[in-house]
Scaffold this motif. Structure first.
Motif, short mmCIF file in Angstrom:
data_model
loop_
_atom_site.label_atom_id
_atom_site.label_comp_id
_atom_site.label_asym_id
_atom_site.label_seq_id
_atom_site.Cartn_x
_atom_site.Cartn_y
_atom_site.Cartn_z
N ALA A 142 0.83 -1.21 0.00
CA ALA A 142 0.00 0.00 0.00
C ALA A 142 0.86 1.26 0.00
N LEU A 143 1.83 1.33 0.91
CA LEU A 143 2.68 2.52 1.00
C LEU A 143 3.64 2.62 -0.19
N GLY A 144 4.25 1.50 -0.55
CA GLY A 144 5.22 1.52 -1.64
C GLY A 144 4.59 1.82 -2.99
N THR A 145 3.36 1.34 -3.22
CA THR A 145 2.68 1.63 -4.49
C THR A 145 2.41 3.12 -4.63
N LEU A 146 1.88 3.74 -3.58
CA LEU A 146 1.61 5.18 -3.64
C LEU A 146 2.90 5.97 -3.83
N ALA A 147 3.96 5.56 -3.12
CA ALA A 147 5.23 6.27 -3.26
C ALA A 147 5.81 6.10 -4.66
N GLY A 148 5.76 4.89 -5.20
CA GLY A 148 6.29 4.64 -6.53
C GLY A 148 5.54 5.41 -7.61
N ILE A 149 4.20 5.44 -7.51
CA ILE A 149 3.41 6.20 -8.48
C ILE A 149 3.71 7.69 -8.39
N ALA A 150 3.82 8.21 -7.16
CA ALA A 150 4.12 9.63 -6.99
C ALA A 150 5.47 9.99 -7.59
N ALA A 189 7.02 8.45 -10.03
CA ALA A 189 7.02 8.30 -11.48
C ALA A 189 6.19 9.36 -12.18
N ARG A 190 5.11 9.80 -11.57
CA ARG A 190 4.18 10.71 -12.23
C ARG A 190 4.35 12.17 -11.83
N ARG A 207 8.52 0.42 -12.95
CA ARG A 207 7.49 -0.01 -13.90
C ARG A 207 6.88 1.18 -14.64
N LEU A 208 6.60 2.27 -13.92
CA LEU A 208 5.86 3.39 -14.49
C LEU A 208 6.75 4.45 -15.13
N VAL A 209 8.00 4.54 -14.71
CA VAL A 209 8.82 5.65 -15.16
C VAL A 209 9.09 5.59 -16.66
N LEU A 267 -2.27 7.91 -21.58
CA LEU A 267 -3.53 7.29 -21.22
C LEU A 267 -4.20 8.01 -20.06
N GLU A 268 -3.42 8.40 -19.08
CA GLU A 268 -3.98 9.13 -17.95
C GLU A 268 -4.47 10.51 -18.37
N GLU A 269 -3.73 11.17 -19.27
CA GLU A 269 -4.17 12.46 -19.77
C GLU A 269 -5.44 12.33 -20.60
N ALA A 270 -5.53 11.25 -21.38
CA ALA A 270 -6.74 11.02 -22.16
C ALA A 270 -7.94 10.76 -21.26
N SER A 271 -7.73 10.05 -20.16
CA SER A 271 -8.81 9.82 -19.22
C SER A 271 -9.31 11.12 -18.61
N SER A 272 -8.39 12.01 -18.29
CA SER A 272 -8.78 13.31 -17.75
C SER A 272 -9.51 14.15 -18.80
N ASP A 273 -9.06 14.06 -20.05
CA ASP A 273 -9.73 14.80 -21.12
C ASP A 273 -11.16 14.33 -21.35
#
Length: 303
Positions: A103-111, A113-114, A184-186, A192-198
């Motif tokens: 839980a903690l590592g996933t949020l940290a890794g996404i933050a 990378a994004r 994984r994300l970097v 895709l995330e920008e398209a979802s927001s659009d």
């Protein structure tokens, strides 16, 4: 000119080339030496594990005294409540620690990378500090902190042995999961995330259905690795455990004083198989996600 005559003329013109094709390139002495050295290094590293696996089938009273081949050691596990309790505590705490770390590592890794920036390098430095700090330092720091939380602040949950072991085991595992998810994300584009927001998707929907979906192979791999890493956290467990919740590594450490028995090797063999299965599942999850062998190695090491 017939085909047979043509082939005869070609062989006559280039006999050395034909011979080289048949025999293949000759290996140099350095290649042979490095191959032999590599085999010797692998044997040096894995021979102790092989010996433990073999001696888990020892029917003797002590581990070092071979008496015969049998499954008595594995059957003894079912007859000793202390061993069952130690294994159960280790599995439960490893599972809880893996959930916390994931839980903690996933949020940290996404933050990381994004949302790149200077803060990422400072945060990576903190994670690296957690990774390289000796376990004895972590253990000495954790013990008074958990006592302070449990007794001075009155948070009774921190007096529970399972909670203490889970928190202590999740520290290093959280850093590992963070590395894996970030790796994984970097390298993935955020289109895709920008398209979802659009398309007017809410931020949480974008996170759940796009970002988390992209990171899911690394999340599962991080969970399995965190689980295996938490199984053998001996030093931290020896410091933060409380009476009645002795994990397996601490049980083995205390058994050294009275002499190791074959059932110790039997449980170690079972845990080794469990670890290998977890690592195989990590590779399978990443392979099904389309990663190559190099990418799988990079993801598992956080590279």
């Amino acid at each position: 000119m017939t085909q047979t005559a043509t082939e005869t003329m070609l062989r006559a013109q280039d006999p050395a080339g034909s011979s080289a094709k048949r025999t293949g390139p000759k290996r140099s002495w350095s290649d042979v030496a490095f191959t032999v050295w590599g085999v010797l290094v692998m044997l040096f590293l894995f021979l102790p594990i092989i010996v433990i696996v073999i001696y888990s089938f020892n029917t003797g009273r002590l581990l070092v005294a071979w008496d015969g081949f049998g499954f008595d050691a594995f059957l003894t596990i079912l007859e000793k409540p202390a061993i069952q309790s130690a294994v159960r505590v280790s599995l439960i705490t490893a599972f809880i620690a893996a959930i916390i770390a994931t839980a903690l590592g996933t949020l940290a890794g996404i933050a990381m990378a994004r949302y790149p920036g200077k803060w990422v390098w400072w945060f990576l430095g903190l994670l690296l500090l957690v990774s390289v700090t000796p376990e004895i330092v972590d253990a000495v720091a954790l013990l008074p902190w958990l006592v302070f939380l449990g007794q001075d602040l009155g948070l009774g949950m921190f007096n529970d042995g399972i909670v203490r072991l889970s928190v202590g085991s999740s520290l290093f595992a959280t850093a590992v999961v963070s590395y894996i998810v970030r790796a994984r994300l970097v390298g993935m584009d955020a289109n895709l995330e920008e398209a979802s927001s659009d398309l007017y998707a809410k931020p949480f929907t974008t996170f759940r259905r796009v970002t988390l979906a992209l990171a899911m192979p690394a999340v599962l791999a991080g969970f399995l690795l965190a689980f295996t890493l938490s199984l053998d956290n001996t030093i931290v467990a020896a410091f933060v455990q409380v009476s009645g919740t002795t994990p397996w590594p601490v049980y083995v450490l205390s058994a050294v004083r009275s002499g190791l028995r074959p059932e110790i090797a039997a449980v170690s063999t079972i845990m080794l198989l469990l670890t290998l299965v977890a690592l195989a599942l990590v590779a399978l999850v990443l392979k099904r996600a389309g990663d190559s062998a190099t990418q799988i190695a990079r993801t598992m090491t956080g590279g």
